[in-house]
Every structure is written in structure tokens, then in C-alpha cells.
Scaffold this active site. Structure first.
Site, PDB file in Angstrom:
ATOM      1  N   GLU A 104      -3.536  -7.918   0.077  1.00  0.00           N
ATOM      2  CA  GLU A 104      -2.285  -8.643   0.303  1.00  0.00           C
ATOM      3  C   GLU A 104      -1.449  -7.984   1.390  1.00  0.00           C
ATOM      4  O   GLU A 104      -1.443  -6.762   1.527  1.00  0.00           O
ATOM      5  CB  GLU A 104      -1.455  -8.626  -0.988  1.00  0.00           C
ATOM      6  CG  GLU A 104      -2.085  -9.421  -2.091  1.00  0.00           C
ATOM      7  CD  GLU A 104      -1.363  -9.223  -3.420  1.00  0.00           C
ATOM      8  OE1 GLU A 104      -0.133  -9.028  -3.414  1.00  0.00           O
ATOM      9  OE2 GLU A 104      -2.049  -9.258  -4.452  1.00  0.00           O
ATOM     10  N   CYS A 117       4.459  -5.498   5.337  1.00  0.00           N
ATOM     11  CA  CYS A 117       4.009  -4.523   4.350  1.00  0.00           C
ATOM     12  C   CYS A 117       2.499  -4.702   4.235  1.00  0.00           C
ATOM     13  O   CYS A 117       2.033  -5.795   3.926  1.00  0.00           O
ATOM     14  CB  CYS A 117       4.706  -4.814   3.022  1.00  0.00           C
ATOM     15  SG  CYS A 117       4.079  -3.829   1.660  1.00  0.00           S
ATOM     16  N   CYS A 124      -6.800   0.440  -6.114  1.00  0.00           N
ATOM     17  CA  CYS A 124      -6.202   1.777  -6.019  1.00  0.00           C
ATOM     18  C   CYS A 124      -6.671   2.574  -7.224  1.00  0.00           C
ATOM     19  O   CYS A 124      -6.877   2.030  -8.299  1.00  0.00           O
ATOM     20  CB  CYS A 124      -4.672   1.652  -6.044  1.00  0.00           C
ATOM     21  SG  CYS A 124      -3.809   3.224  -5.861  1.00  0.00           S
ATOM     22  N   CYS A 128      -0.972   4.388 -11.549  1.00  0.00           N
ATOM     23  CA  CYS A 128       0.428   4.268 -11.982  1.00  0.00           C
ATOM     24  C   CYS A 128       0.546   3.131 -12.999  1.00  0.00           C
ATOM     25  O   CYS A 128       0.040   2.032 -12.778  1.00  0.00           O
ATOM     26  CB  CYS A 128       1.352   4.014 -10.784  1.00  0.00           C
ATOM     27  SG  CYS A 128       1.287   5.327  -9.566  1.00  0.00           S
ATOM     28  N   CYS A 131       2.000  -0.480 -12.103  1.00  0.00           N
ATOM     29  CA  CYS A 131       1.573  -1.101 -10.843  1.00  0.00           C
ATOM     30  C   CYS A 131       0.357  -2.005 -11.028  1.00  0.00           C
ATOM     31  O   CYS A 131      -0.636  -1.616 -11.652  1.00  0.00           O
ATOM     32  CB  CYS A 131       1.262   0.004  -9.842  1.00  0.00           C
ATOM     33  SG  CYS A 131       0.702  -0.628  -8.260  1.00  0.00           S
ATOM     34  N   CYS A 353       3.332  -6.186  -4.220  1.00  0.00           N
ATOM     35  CA  CYS A 353       1.905  -6.195  -3.908  1.00  0.00           C
ATOM     36  C   CYS A 353       1.020  -5.955  -5.117  1.00  0.00           C
ATOM     37  O   CYS A 353       1.388  -5.294  -6.050  1.00  0.00           O
ATOM     38  CB  CYS A 353       1.615  -5.201  -2.821  1.00  0.00           C
ATOM     39  SG  CYS A 353       1.673  -6.022  -1.252  1.00  0.00           S
TER      40      CYS A 353
HETATM   41  N1  SAH Z   1       0.443   4.129  -3.215  1.00  0.00           N
HETATM   42  C1  SAH Z   1       1.641   4.179  -2.453  1.00  0.00           C
HETATM   43  C2  SAH Z   1       2.016   2.881  -1.770  1.00  0.00           C
HETATM   44  C3  SAH Z   1       1.816   1.605  -2.513  1.00  0.00           C
HETATM   45  S1  SAH Z   1       2.947   1.150  -3.772  1.00  0.00           S
HETATM   46  C4  SAH Z   1       2.777   4.684  -3.301  1.00  0.00           C
HETATM   47  O1  SAH Z   1       2.579   4.926  -4.484  1.00  0.00           O
HETATM   48  O2  SAH Z   1       3.860   4.886  -2.771  1.00  0.00           O
HETATM   49  C5  SAH Z   1       4.474   0.848  -2.984  1.00  0.00           C
HETATM   50  C6  SAH Z   1       5.674   1.108  -3.875  1.00  0.00           C
HETATM   51  O3  SAH Z   1       5.794   0.099  -4.885  1.00  0.00           O
HETATM   52  C7  SAH Z   1       5.595   2.431  -4.599  1.00  0.00           C
HETATM   53  O4  SAH Z   1       6.849   3.053  -4.602  1.00  0.00           O
HETATM   54  C8  SAH Z   1       5.209   1.984  -5.994  1.00  0.00           C
HETATM   55  O5  SAH Z   1       5.473   2.976  -6.944  1.00  0.00           O
HETATM   56  C9  SAH Z   1       6.013   0.719  -6.136  1.00  0.00           C
HETATM   57  N2  SAH Z   1       5.580  -0.180  -7.204  1.00  0.00           N
HETATM   58  C10 SAH Z   1       4.350  -0.434  -7.647  1.00  0.00           C
HETATM   59  N3  SAH Z   1       4.363  -1.311  -8.668  1.00  0.00           N
HETATM   60  C11 SAH Z   1       5.652  -1.638  -8.864  1.00  0.00           C
HETATM   61  C12 SAH Z   1       6.322  -2.497  -9.783  1.00  0.00           C
HETATM   62  N4  SAH Z   1       5.656  -3.185 -10.701  1.00  0.00           N
HETATM   63  N5  SAH Z   1       7.658  -2.576  -9.691  1.00  0.00           N
HETATM   64  C13 SAH Z   1       8.354  -1.870  -8.758  1.00  0.00           C
HETATM   65  N6  SAH Z   1       7.780  -1.056  -7.873  1.00  0.00           N
HETATM   66  C14 SAH Z   1       6.447  -0.927  -7.935  1.00  0.00           C
END
Ligand code: SAH
Length: 366
Positions: A104, A117, A124, A128, A131, A353
Site C-alpha cells: 500500500e 507514504c 513485516c 507490533c 499494527c 497502512c
Molecule cells: N516499521 C516502521 C514504519 C511503519 S509503521 C515503524 O514502526 O515506525 C508507521 C507508523 O504507524 C509507526 O509509528 C507505527 O507504530 C504506526 N502504527 C502502526 N499501526 C498503527 C495503528 N493501528 N494505529 C496508529 N498507528 C499505527
């Protein structure tokens, strides 16, 4: 050269190199190695970086086209789905790659220009808990040309220049280190789309060794750290990477990064109701940031982006209330830390994303 829609058979390998991953000097060397004059590279490179495939270029000649086809593949991501927000014009793309995988990208329209973006991996493996991108793990890394291809394809589709890039899509950019660095060089090429490093942000969940390496590249990009918690206990519970690199080690490398590059670092903090959003968490966050980053010269500007968590169905986390978000921001501000509450763009199209790819995968599975 293959057509855009043709896909690699599953498991098939292609010995050819990806044309879009080549830097200008490498393309020149290749031209010389196949008995073509150097200026051919100067003709080819800008067109490739406008998203034109070699077989569409009328000024190349059949012989060179054939040589290119024998040595390289070229495939721009294909728009599989496109959602346009009726609220703010944000455009979300589900891009199809050459092997059938999807990623995406999101184009956000600001007064100062268009920001894309982009994704850095298919899936991944950072795990997390909040996510959507990490469900199902990492399938593969994106190539430098696929990273660039997202920008080119989006620019071509929306017909407007993209002037800023954030690497905040699917994947962990520092887990695909070499390809990401090459992409940064490609996108900065004068002969290409020439986006300045200061217009590029890279977001990481905190791979300390990767940040250390990035510091030595001396690229003046903006680094974003996905912190999301002020202490190891809370952070490890939502971000497994924290068991490898704890908050202390992460903030230490941030301090060194700022010392070496002078570039401001921003911290992302996603607010999850009842997990990390209390005033006590905000106090702790202010304390740890001020303590770790400002103890010596008191110079490092600290900026925290607060993002109410996007409620991913599988994760089961709830967004913090508006009041809790504002109260959190006030505590940080009162301790000298700039905090902004991230404006949500494209909320009607699920613009964060990982969700669209996830949705597409689950509808294919069912
Ligand atoms: N892997 C990298 C970049 C991708 S995620 C990172 O962790 O920074 C981009 C951002 O979106 C990160 O800050 C991540 O923690 C956040 N993110 C992911 N899922 C999310 C969600 N459900 N709600 C809010 N932020 C989220």
C-alpha cells in the site's frame, strides 16, 4: 521487455537485474560494457524515472531495447485498487508487484505539496501488537526499484508532482537496510525525480544497529522513532522489538544520532486507551525524554506526534478519548516537549497502512 500485467510464475527466478534499481553511473557502465555510448544512459535514466518503460521509448532503437530486455526487467507497480477520500482528497493505492504480492501507498495532499507514504516490505516481522501490517509476518523485502516504483506510479496516476516522502507504510525500513539506502540515493538523483533528503522521513520501530548505520550514511533525512511507551514493561507488551533493544538503548542511540547529524528526531506515540495514555504515562514519557536526551547540553529539540490508535479489528485495542489525548499533550508541553496531535487524513478510506492489504488477503482467503 515483458508487459506490465505479466507476472512471474510462482517460484520462478529471473536472472536479469532490475533496471530501476540502477544508479546513473551504473547504467553508464553497463552501456559501455555492451558497446553503447555513455550518453544513452543519460537519455534512458530520466525517462525510466518518469515511469516510462524502455519498450515505450521511441528514441532508443530496437537494438538497444533488445539488449536491455536481455539484461534487465522493468515493472512499475500496478494500481490494483484505489480509494479516494471524499473528506480530504487523500488517495490510497493497493499496488500489485511483479510477483503478485501487494503493498500500500498513500498520497496526502497538503498546502505545501503532495506527500507519499510508501511501504518498505511485503508484510513485516516486527510484531507490533496494534499494527495490521505485521499480521501474517514478512513475506519479502521490496527492491530499491519497487520502493521508487511506488512514487513513480502514484505520481503518474495522480498527475501531480510528489515532493515529500515518508517511509511509514507496510514494513520496517531498517529491516531492509541496503535496499532502502539505495532507494534514497535513487530518489535524490538530479537526473531522476530529485526529491531532497530533507523532504524524506524514515520511521523505525527502533532497530538500534540500523539507526547507528544510518547515522554514518550522512543523509540529512528526518528520522522518526515509533516509541509508543515510556518504559520497558509497557513497550515490550506492545512492541516485541523492545525485548531486544530497550527504551534506554534506543534513546541513547537517538542522542548519538542527533549529536552526529544535528537532525531533529521526531517521536511517534500512538495512544491506546488504558494502555499507555494516562497522565502518569505522559509524566513518565516527559521524564525519560528530558532525562535521556537533554541531560547534557539541553539543546535537542524534542517533538512528539500523538496518534490515537487506529482500531485494527484483529488487535482489539481502543482509541484514547479526545480528552485523554489533549490531557496527554498538555502534560508534555508543561515539561517543555512539543506535542502535536496528528490530524487524521483519509479516515473514510482506512488510510493507515496495512489495512487494505490485510482486507484483500482475508477476502482472498475466505
Ligand atoms: N516499521 C516502521 C514504519 C511503519 S509503521 C515503524 O514502526 O515506525 C508507521 C507508523 O504507524 C509507526 O509509528 C507505527 O507504530 C504506526 N502504527 C502502526 N499501526 C498503527 C495503528 N493501528 N494505529 C496508529 N498507528 C499505527
Amino acid at each position: 521487455m515483458e508487459t506490465r500485467i505479466q507476472r512471474l510464475e510462482e517460484g520462478a527466478t529471473d536472472p536479469r537485474r532490475e533496471l530501476l534499481s540502477l544508479l546513473p553511473g551504473e547504467l553508464e557502465e553497463w552501456m559501455l560494457s555492451v558497446g553503447e555510448p555513455k550518453y544513452r544512459a543519460k537519455q534512458l535514466f530520466p525517462q525510466l524515472h518518469r515511469g516510462v518503460a524502455p519498450e515505450e521509448m521511441t528514441n532508443l532503437g530496437k537494438r538497444l531495447q533488445q539488449k536491455l530486455q536481455d539484461a534487465f526487467w522493468y515493472h512499475l507497480p500496478v494500481v490494483e485498487r484505489k480509494l479516494v477520500s471524499s473528506l480530504d482528497g487523500t488517495v490510497k493505492y493497493l499496488f500489485g508487484l511483479r510477483d503478485g504480492n501487494c503493498v500500500e501507498s498513500v498520497v496526502m495532499k497538503y498546502r505545501h505539496g503532495n506527500t507519499i507514504c510508501i511501504s518498505s516490505q511485503v508484510g513485516c516481522r516486527m510484531g507490533c501488537k496494534f499494527c495490521a501490517s505485521t499480521i501474517g509476518g514478512r513475506v519479502r523485502d521490496l527492491t530499491p526499484g519497487e520502493l521508487l516504483g511506488q512514487v513513480l506510479a502514484a505520481q503518474k496516476d495522480c498527475g501531480e508532482r510528489i515532493s515529500n516522502i515518508v517511509m511509514m507504510g507496510i514494513g520496517e525500513p531498517l529491516d531492509n537496510y541496503d535496499n532502502v539506502i539505495r532507494f534514497l540515493h535513487l530518489v535524490n538523483c538530479e537526473e531522476g525525480i530529485c526529491i531532497g533528503y530533507r523532504h524524506i522521513s524514515l520511521s523505525t520501530c527502533g532497530l538500534v544497529e540500523g539507526i547507528e548505520r544510518l547515522m554514518r550514511e550522512e543523509l540529512p533525512i528526518t528520522l522518526s522513532i515509533s516509541l509508543h511507551a515510556p518504559d520497558d514493561e509497557t513497550r515490550s507488551a506492545i512492541m516485541p522489538i523492545n525485548r531486544r533493544y530497550g527504551v534506554d538503548a534506543l534513546l541513547d542511540v537517538c542522542r548519538r544520532y542527533y549529536g552526529a547529524t544535528g537532525r531533529r528526531i521526531s517521536f511517534e506515540y500512538t495512544l491506546i486507551a488504558g494502555k499507555n495514555d494516562s497522565p502518569a504515562s505522559a509524566q513518565k514519557l516527559a521524564q525519560v525524554l528530558n532525562g535521556k536526551l537533554r541531560s547534557r547540553q539541553d539543546t535537542m529539540p524534542i517533538h512528539v506526534n500523538l496518534i490515537p490508535v487506529n482500531e485494527v479489528t484483529e488487535a482489539g485495542f481502543r482509541k484514547s478519548s479526545k480528552e485523554a489525548v489533549l490531557a496527554f499533550a498538555r502534560v508534555l508541553e508543561s515539561r517543555g516537549i512539543r506535542a502535536t496531535v496528528r490530524r487524521t487524513l483519509g479516515s473514510d478510506i482506512n488510510a493507515s497502512c496495512g489495512q487494505l492489504r490485510r482486507e484483500t488477503l482475508s477476502s482472498e482467503e475466505s
